[in-house]
Design a protein around this motif. Structure first.
Motif, PDB file in Angstrom:
ATOM      1  N   ARG A  86     -18.695  -0.955  -5.216  1.00 52.62           N
ATOM      2  CA  ARG A  86     -19.994  -0.435  -5.611  1.00 52.62           C
ATOM      3  C   ARG A  86     -20.279  -0.592  -7.111  1.00 52.62           C
ATOM      4  O   ARG A  86     -21.370  -0.285  -7.551  1.00 52.62           O
ATOM      5  N   GLY A  87     -19.310  -1.059  -7.865  1.00 57.56           N
ATOM      6  CA  GLY A  87     -19.583  -1.277  -9.282  1.00 57.56           C
ATOM      7  C   GLY A  87     -18.422  -0.910 -10.178  1.00 57.56           C
ATOM      8  O   GLY A  87     -17.457  -0.254  -9.762  1.00 57.56           O
ATOM      9  N   PHE A  88     -18.536  -1.359 -11.446  1.00 58.05           N
ATOM     10  CA  PHE A  88     -17.512  -1.072 -12.461  1.00 58.05           C
ATOM     11  C   PHE A  88     -18.218  -0.722 -13.760  1.00 58.05           C
ATOM     12  O   PHE A  88     -19.133  -1.419 -14.205  1.00 58.05           O
ATOM     13  N   ASP A  89     -17.805   0.402 -14.359  1.00 55.58           N
ATOM     14  CA  ASP A  89     -18.359   0.842 -15.628  1.00 55.58           C
ATOM     15  C   ASP A  89     -17.386   0.441 -16.739  1.00 55.58           C
ATOM     16  O   ASP A  89     -16.314   1.047 -16.878  1.00 55.58           O
ATOM     17  N   PRO A  90     -17.734  -0.580 -17.555  1.00 54.31           N
ATOM     18  CA  PRO A  90     -16.806  -1.034 -18.595  1.00 54.31           C
ATOM     19  C   PRO A  90     -16.563   0.010 -19.684  1.00 54.31           C
ATOM     20  O   PRO A  90     -15.529  -0.039 -20.369  1.00 54.31           O
ATOM     21  N   GLU A  91     -17.469   0.970 -19.862  1.00 53.96           N
ATOM     22  CA  GLU A  91     -17.296   1.977 -20.904  1.00 53.96           C
ATOM     23  C   GLU A  91     -16.251   3.015 -20.517  1.00 53.96           C
ATOM     24  O   GLU A  91     -15.440   3.438 -21.358  1.00 53.96           O
ATOM     25  N   THR A  92     -16.287   3.432 -19.256  1.00 56.40           N
ATOM     26  CA  THR A  92     -15.317   4.443 -18.798  1.00 56.40           C
ATOM     27  C   THR A  92     -14.118   3.825 -18.088  1.00 56.40           C
ATOM     28  O   THR A  92     -13.098   4.495 -17.912  1.00 56.40           O
ATOM     29  N   GLY A  93     -14.245   2.582 -17.646  1.00 57.93           N
ATOM     30  CA  GLY A  93     -13.163   1.932 -16.906  1.00 57.93           C
ATOM     31  C   GLY A  93     -13.050   2.405 -15.469  1.00 57.93           C
ATOM     32  O   GLY A  93     -12.001   2.238 -14.833  1.00 57.93           O
ATOM     33  N   ILE A  94     -14.121   2.996 -14.951  1.00 56.05           N
ATOM     34  CA  ILE A  94     -14.111   3.547 -13.586  1.00 56.05           C
ATOM     35  C   ILE A  94     -14.662   2.515 -12.607  1.00 56.05           C
ATOM     36  O   ILE A  94     -15.747   1.956 -12.821  1.00 56.05           O
ATOM     37  N   VAL A  95     -13.918   2.297 -11.525  1.00 50.62           N
ATOM     38  CA  VAL A  95     -14.366   1.445 -10.421  1.00 50.62           C
ATOM     39  C   VAL A  95     -14.909   2.343  -9.327  1.00 50.62           C
ATOM     40  O   VAL A  95     -14.236   3.300  -8.908  1.00 50.62           O
ATOM     41  N   LYS A  96     -16.103   2.060  -8.857  1.00 50.27           N
ATOM     42  CA  LYS A  96     -16.709   2.854  -7.789  1.00 50.27           C
ATOM     43  C   LYS A  96     -16.587   2.117  -6.469  1.00 50.27           C
ATOM     44  O   LYS A  96     -16.978   0.944  -6.361  1.00 50.27           O
ATOM     45  N   LEU A  97     -16.058   2.817  -5.480  1.00 53.29           N
ATOM     46  CA  LEU A  97     -15.822   2.233  -4.160  1.00 53.29           C
ATOM     47  C   LEU A  97     -16.353   3.192  -3.095  1.00 53.29           C
ATOM     48  O   LEU A  97     -16.442   4.404  -3.313  1.00 53.29           O
ATOM     49  N   GLN A  98     -16.670   2.628  -1.958  1.00 56.39           N
ATOM     50  CA  GLN A  98     -17.088   3.453  -0.819  1.00 56.39           C
ATOM     51  C   GLN A  98     -16.170   3.171   0.363  1.00 56.39           C
ATOM     52  O   GLN A  98     -15.987   2.019   0.771  1.00 56.39           O
ATOM     53  N   MET A  99     -15.589   4.228   0.935  1.00 55.81           N
ATOM     54  CA  MET A  99     -14.739   4.110   2.115  1.00 55.81           C
ATOM     55  C   MET A  99     -15.631   4.064   3.349  1.00 55.81           C
ATOM     56  O   MET A  99     -16.603   4.814   3.458  1.00 55.81           O
ATOM     57  N   GLN A 100     -15.295   3.180   4.282  1.00 56.99           N
ATOM     58  CA  GLN A 100     -16.119   2.993   5.474  1.00 56.99           C
ATOM     59  C   GLN A 100     -15.272   3.091   6.737  1.00 56.99           C
ATOM     60  O   GLN A 100     -14.047   2.997   6.702  1.00 56.99           O
ATOM     61  N   GLY A 101     -15.967   3.236   7.879  1.00 54.29           N
ATOM     62  CA  GLY A 101     -15.282   3.280   9.172  1.00 54.29           C
ATOM     63  C   GLY A 101     -14.359   4.470   9.294  1.00 54.29           C
ATOM     64  O   GLY A 101     -14.683   5.592   8.906  1.00 54.29           O
ATOM     65  N   ALA A 102     -13.165   4.225   9.831  1.00 51.24           N
ATOM     66  CA  ALA A 102     -12.203   5.304  10.044  1.00 51.24           C
ATOM     67  C   ALA A 102     -11.723   5.905   8.734  1.00 51.24           C
ATOM     68  O   ALA A 102     -11.258   7.047   8.701  1.00 51.24           O
ATOM     69  N   CYS A 103     -11.825   5.137   7.646  1.00 51.81           N
ATOM     70  CA  CYS A 103     -11.348   5.631   6.352  1.00 51.81           C
ATOM     71  C   CYS A 103     -12.291   6.659   5.749  1.00 51.81           C
ATOM     72  O   CYS A 103     -11.901   7.406   4.856  1.00 51.81           O
TER      73      CYS A 103
ATOM     74  N   GLU B 287      -6.094   2.810  -6.560  1.00 55.48           N
ATOM     75  CA  GLU B 287      -6.206   3.022  -8.003  1.00 55.48           C
ATOM     76  C   GLU B 287      -4.988   2.484  -8.738  1.00 55.48           C
ATOM     77  O   GLU B 287      -5.119   1.799  -9.770  1.00 55.48           O
ATOM     78  N   ASN B 288      -3.798   2.757  -8.239  1.00 55.03           N
ATOM     79  CA  ASN B 288      -2.591   2.283  -8.896  1.00 55.03           C
ATOM     80  C   ASN B 288      -2.526   0.755  -8.936  1.00 55.03           C
ATOM     81  O   ASN B 288      -2.109   0.175  -9.954  1.00 55.03           O
ATOM     82  N   MET B 289      -2.936   0.112  -7.839  1.00 51.99           N
ATOM     83  CA  MET B 289      -2.886  -1.349  -7.809  1.00 51.99           C
ATOM     84  C   MET B 289      -3.882  -1.957  -8.798  1.00 51.99           C
ATOM     85  O   MET B 289      -3.537  -2.894  -9.541  1.00 51.99           O
ATOM     86  N   LEU B 290      -5.104  -1.437  -8.814  1.00 53.16           N
ATOM     87  CA  LEU B 290      -6.111  -1.985  -9.726  1.00 53.16           C
ATOM     88  C   LEU B 290      -5.711  -1.755 -11.185  1.00 53.16           C
ATOM     89  O   LEU B 290      -5.872  -2.645 -12.030  1.00 53.16           O
ATOM     90  N   MET B 291      -5.182  -0.592 -11.506  1.00 57.09           N
ATOM     91  CA  MET B 291      -4.769  -0.297 -12.879  1.00 57.09           C
ATOM     92  C   MET B 291      -3.573  -1.149 -13.296  1.00 57.09           C
ATOM     93  O   MET B 291      -3.425  -1.490 -14.472  1.00 57.09           O
ATOM     94  N   HIS B 292      -2.730  -1.496 -12.330  1.00 57.69           N
ATOM     95  CA  HIS B 292      -1.554  -2.311 -12.647  1.00 57.69           C
ATOM     96  C   HIS B 292      -1.954  -3.753 -12.986  1.00 57.69           C
ATOM     97  O   HIS B 292      -1.447  -4.328 -13.972  1.00 57.69           O
ATOM     98  N   TYR B 293      -2.845  -4.325 -12.188  1.00 57.72           N
ATOM     99  CA  TYR B 293      -3.218  -5.728 -12.385  1.00 57.72           C
ATOM    100  C   TYR B 293      -4.369  -5.908 -13.378  1.00 57.72           C
ATOM    101  O   TYR B 293      -4.525  -6.983 -13.965  1.00 57.72           O
ATOM    102  N   VAL B 294      -5.201  -4.876 -13.521  1.00 58.03           N
ATOM    103  CA  VAL B 294      -6.342  -4.966 -14.449  1.00 58.03           C
ATOM    104  C   VAL B 294      -6.247  -3.774 -15.407  1.00 58.03           C
ATOM    105  O   VAL B 294      -6.717  -2.677 -15.085  1.00 58.03           O
ATOM    106  N   PRO B 295      -5.656  -3.962 -16.586  1.00 58.21           N
ATOM    107  CA  PRO B 295      -5.452  -2.843 -17.516  1.00 58.21           C
ATOM    108  C   PRO B 295      -6.754  -2.154 -17.937  1.00 58.21           C
ATOM    109  O   PRO B 295      -6.732  -0.974 -18.318  1.00 58.21           O
ATOM    110  N   GLU B 296      -7.883  -2.872 -17.844  1.00 59.98           N
ATOM    111  CA  GLU B 296      -9.156  -2.271 -18.239  1.00 59.98           C
ATOM    112  C   GLU B 296      -9.618  -1.173 -17.268  1.00 59.98           C
ATOM    113  O   GLU B 296     -10.475  -0.358 -17.619  1.00 59.98           O
TER     114      GLU B 296
END
Length: 268
Positions: A206-223, A238-247
């Motif tokens: 759903r988007g990424f805010d470069p100022e805060t470093g927050i990734v917005k996601l929406q869970m769908q279906g059974a999740c 969150e851990n995977m994204l922070m590990h591969y993308v330090p921003e």
């Protein structure tokens, strides 16, 4: 006389060994009538007719029989179940229907929401995830969902009334995407999405805010609404994204308007 007596004894012995019913000729008229009634209904009914089989759950569908083999698969969400029709469902991407209003574009989703107790429908590549209310039993819903899926595939209708309403690829990389956004989308598509889809759901970027470093996601279906979705979002994604993308500094779940209202009602 002795010879006649031996013949009578021999005949009596044969009758005892063969256990035959007595000849009606030697019975009184009343006894003969009773014997005739034993050979006529209702005494002459077969065992199957005397003990009829219990009604099948398919009887309420007008005697419809299964013409395709549909498998079910459990999900981490006890209120959601995956149905595999053995045929492709979504050619590309996935599609989530959080309520009946959003299902008007799909004949299959609309038919599933017509079943009492269905609260959410999700289309994956080769499965349909159905989410039910807490008060509804899967024993009641399963035959209804089976029938709706079979009716859809036998009708020849398209999955969507308008081909343009099919879900767009939210993780498709565009020319104006930054390098960070491109890396986030690639990780979501190649590493995270397959694992989430195995549990009968999906995750939408759903988007990424470069100022805060927050990734917005929406869970769908059974999740969506799954008790373990928050853990999956924070501990896994969150851990995977922070590990591969330090921003990336964190991940937040985004809700639709109806989901926010429902969540607010539950917290009150």
């Amino acid at each position: 006389m002795a010879m006649a007596r031996r013949r009578v004894l021999a005949l009596a012995s044969q009758l005892l060994h063969r256990r035959r019913l007595p000849d009606p000729r030697f019975l009184s008229s009343a006894a003969a009538g009773a014997l005739d009634r034993l050979g006529s209904p209702p005494f002459a009914r077969s065992a199957a007719s005397r003990n009829p089989a219990p009604p099948s759950p398919w009887d309420r569908f007008g005697g419809q029989k299964r013409t395709m083999f549909i498998q079910t698969q459990s999900t981490p969400n006890p209120q959601s179940l995956m149905f595999h029709p053995g045929k492709p469902v979504m050619e590309v991407g996935s599609s989530d229907f959080p309520n009946a209003r959003t299902a008007m574009t799909s004949p299959l989703a609309k038919a599933l929401f017509a079943i009492e107790g269905v609260t959410r429908v999700f289309f994956g590549s080769d499965f349909v995830t159905v989410t039910k209310s807490d008060e509804t039993s899967w024993d009641y819903l399963k035959p209804e969902v089976f029938a709706a899926i079979m009716d859809f595939y036998s009708s020849g209708q398209p999955l969507f009334l308008d081909a343009n309403t099919a879900a767009a690829k939210d993780t498709a990389i565009h020319e104006d995407d930054s390098e960070i956004v491109a890396m986030i989308k690639e990780l979501l598509e190649t590493r995270i999405r397959p694992a989430v889809q195995d549990d009968g759901g999906d995750i939408e970027y759903r988007g990424f805010d470069p100022e805060t470093g927050i990734v917005k996601l929406q869970m769908q279906g059974a999740c969506s609404g799954c008790p373990s979705s928050a853990v999956t979002l924070k501990s896994g994604i969150e851990n995977m994204l922070m590990h591969y993308v330090p921003e990336v500094k964190g991940v937040e779940q985004e809700f639709d308007g109806d989901e926010e209202a429902e969540l607010a009602t539950q917290t009150e």
